[in-house]
Each structure stands twice: as C-alpha cells, then as structure tokens.
Write a protein that holds these residues in place. Sequence first.
Motif, PDB file in Angstrom:
ATOM      1  N   THR A   1       0.792  -1.228   0.000  1.00 26.04           N
ATOM      2  CA  THR A   1       0.000   0.000   0.000  1.00 26.04           C
ATOM      3  C   THR A   1       0.828   1.283   0.000  1.00 26.04           C
ATOM      4  O   THR A   1       0.359   2.323  -0.471  1.00 26.04           O
TER       5      THR A   1
ATOM      6  N   TRP B   1      -7.026   5.535   0.027  1.00 23.67           N
ATOM      7  CA  TRP B   1      -7.268   4.591   1.124  1.00 23.67           C
ATOM      8  C   TRP B   1      -8.736   4.689   1.504  1.00 23.67           C
ATOM      9  O   TRP B   1      -9.198   5.700   2.015  1.00 23.67           O
TER      10      TRP B   1
ATOM     11  N   TYR C   1     -10.001   0.016   6.228  1.00 21.73           N
ATOM     12  CA  TYR C   1      -9.014  -0.888   6.804  1.00 21.73           C
ATOM     13  C   TYR C   1      -9.641  -1.633   7.966  1.00 21.73           C
ATOM     14  O   TYR C   1     -10.181  -1.022   8.899  1.00 21.73           O
TER      15      TYR C   1
ATOM     16  N   ILE D   1      -7.657  -4.344   3.484  1.00 15.53           N
ATOM     17  CA  ILE D   1      -7.528  -2.945   3.103  1.00 15.53           C
ATOM     18  C   ILE D   1      -8.179  -2.781   1.737  1.00 15.53           C
ATOM     19  O   ILE D   1      -7.985  -3.613   0.850  1.00 15.53           O
TER      20      ILE D   1
END
Length: 519
Positions: free
Chosen positions: A71, A204, A207, A213
């Motif tokens: 990530t 993002w 999570y 994620i």
Amino acid sequence: MSLKKSAVAVAAAAVMLAGTACSAATQNAGQPGQAAQSAGPVRNGGTLVVAQAYDADPGSFLKTAIGNIVTEYAVLETLTLIDPQTAEPKGVLASSWTLAPDGKSMTIKLRDDVTFHSGRKLTAADVAFTLQQAKDPAVGAANQKIAAQISGIEATSDTELALTFAKPLPNVFDLFETLPILNKDTYADYAAGKNVDGTGRFEWKSYTPGGKIELAKYANYRDAATTHLDAIEVSMIKDPTALVSAIRSGRAQYAVGVPPVDARSLGEQQGFALVSSGGAAFPFALNVTKPPFDKKEVRQAVQYAIDRNRIVQQVEGGKAQAASLPWRPSTVGYDAAQSGHYTYDQDKAKQLLADAGVKAGTTFDVAMGDAPEALAIFQIVKNNLAAVGLNANPVIMNIPDYEQKLATRSFPTAAVLMQASNGPSPASAMVSRPELVADNNVTKFTSPEYTKLTQAVSNASVKADQEKALRDFNSYFVDQAFAVPMIIRPTLTVRTSSLNNIVPTQMGFLNLGQSWLSD
C-alpha cells in the motif's frame, strides 16, 4: 506475546515439507528493479486482489513497515525514487533539486499539480513536516539518522524547500526513498487506518485490522489516465497454506510473504511467475548486556553453531546466500572471504562455550515477528543451538508490535531474530539498520572503535575510501560478533500471469500504481 513452541514447529514444518517437493527453479520474471510484465495490451479496469502474510500498520509508513509493502507506494508518494538499474534518483513529487558545491545544502522544487486525496494541494510545508517527523527519534523512521543530519528545513514558498546539512549527505536520496510525504493536517489520523490521506494513484478507503484494506483509484490524480486498475484489495492471510491457496485458486492475483520454497514451486507452474525485488538479510541480534552474550566467545560460538546452508536450502529453497556479513556481493568493498568467515563448526562452538564457562542447558529468550519465514529460520537456529547446549526460547510477536519494539530498541529478550532490508548502501545501513547503528543499536553493543568505523563507512564518498572503510568495518564486525548475519536473499513474491507491470523499488517495496490485469 509469548506463544507455545509448537507454533514455531508447525510453521517451520509447513515450509520445510514444501521444500522437499520443490525442485530447482529459475525466476520467470521481474529481476530487481524491473517491472514484471505479461503479454497483451494494457487493459483498464478491474480490482486487483493481493494476499499478504503481514498485517498493515498505517501509522508506520515512515518506518517502511513490512505490512505496508503493497500500500505504501500506491497511496503515498516520495520526493524521489532511485532507479535500481542506474542508481540515479528520479523525481516523483520533486520536479528538480540543486545540491550546493560543498554538499551542505539543497534546494528542492516541487511539482505544482499535486493534491492530496482530500483535495488539498501539496505544499512545501507538508514536506517540511514529514522531514521533521523523520528527524524525531521517537517516530522511529527508517532513516532517522540521515534525517537528523538535516540542520535546517525551510519552506521558502509553496513549491520550494531549502535544506541545510550538518555535513555532506551522500545518502540523502536513500532518505527520500523511504520518506512518503504526509499530509501535515491529517497525519494524526493515519494510525487508526480510517483517514490515510496521500497523494498517490490510489485512495485509502477502508481498513480492518488483521483483515482487509480497500483502495480505490484516485480520479483527480495528475496523470489519472495512466492508472489502469479501478481498485486494489489487500487481504491479510497469515496462515502459509491459506496464503498459497488464495493465489493458486485465483482468489488473489498477487501474493506477498509466501514461504520461499512455495513461491519457487508456484513460479515454475504455468500461469504464475516470480517477482524479485530488493533484498533482505536475516541477522540474529544478540544483546551484549544480557548473559551469556556479554562474552565475545559466546557470541562467536553462536556464529559457528548455525548451519546457514541448511537455512538456504530448507527455508529458502536454495534462493539465498549464506553470509557472515550483511552485504550483497555487488556492494563496493564486498569481500567474499570476509563474508565466509564463519563456517558451520559445532565442535568449535562447543569449545568456545566451554572456554567461556557456559553451562549446558543455558536458556535465553528470542523475540521475532510471526512471519512464516522467520519462524522456519528460527526452528533451524533453535536446533543448531540446542546441539551445542544453548536453549533458545521463542517470544513471538505480531508484526506491528515487533516493529515498534525494533524501532524503539525495547526488546526485553537476550536475542532478536530480525529481517532487515538489504537495499540501502552501507553508508545508509550504518545509520538506519537497528543491529548496525553505533548509537543505541538493538544489541546494545557500543565501543569508540565501532563508532569510528561506522562513521568512516558513512562518510566515504570516493570508491577507494569506501572499499577500505568497509573492509576495516567488516574485520571488526565479524570479530565482535554481536550481530550474527545468517543469509541474504532477494524478496520473492508471486503473481499470476494476468497481473502486469509491478515495479519494485530499490528498497524492495512494490509499486502497483500503474499495474493492470489482462484477460
């Protein structure tokens, strides 16, 4: 937390049994620093599913935590990245930079078309904030010792930054490589994993610790047309059998943290390929303030007791190199004789222990992360040490806890089984690798001579000086034996043939920003 010894044995057995069924393999794709490619035209759309063995740690992007390997460079960006083929830095967020003739100052100009995912424009103040975070020892940034040499940080405009250095920093681009730029206004929210605001090609979205994620394409990225995937989904799967099953069954197109022998076996099969990136070293760090490792002879005995070649074959499937030094053979100043200084000699180990007055059955704790590879390596180390009269007791931690203790040097144990990036130059390793730094290293070893030797390696800028400095360092390092290098190896990950354009970084991280899925 300490777990039962059986957890180690089970994980190790899974890796070793896989090794017995695995024949010699060659890499199908992806030499270090090269994009892993497949045939077929670029295709837009789709969700890439990644399975990885480690949990993420969204509050630790500056630490290059292994759980962020997928990530970090998708969500965040750095000022520059080093081209692994040429070793030259290339601009990412920095459009240009000028280094003063004396090497003690630098001016950096930023791109003026960069926004965070929240929509706010990136400014030099964000870069200055990130550098200040990296300078703070409490943060535990990967290259904090390099950042600490930056004596002045001034945002002279929204797009320009002036840096001054306490001394010339020939490894400043190693710092930039591991310095994802943070949003100064929202960084406090990163750790919770709900609002990780970067400038990269993917946002993002969510999570779940220990679970998943979810990333989505950032539509307002400055070059969004060359972002091909719609989304990336990262699933944390710690069980090695389940991890292999995820990619073998097609539920995932990419797997990170697959035991090396399984990775090589999969890489031979039609529809799969290996990706090699960066490299790692596995040292065994011995706390010299805790008996019996306060005696040099005991530390040397451990060096002789470990069967490094067995680790290479049974854990790494032959895709590694036994070593008494932490350096890659391509390192300036590398000496093969020094790297082979310690051979497997248990009789010599027993004699050194007897001379040091160590009683058979002496017990000590060893801290390690709960990755399958580390557990399998430990099982061999444990058996080797038991054969010479030392009883190594495992203290197994989840990866985020382990890395936090590694960053703060707060292990209560007498030994630590580590995994360290083999990407940095020796000059950077001397100020960044927890087992090598002269000041507050994880082994607690210190001496004026060692400090002098590490400084010589860090400051050498001419090849002849670099070679001499490293040879002098190596001689002292192998003699004092406070850190026990065991193997060095490339980082191997597994992709399906449908996944294209994985670009490894110099430090062994993975850039999936412009990857795509073929039919």
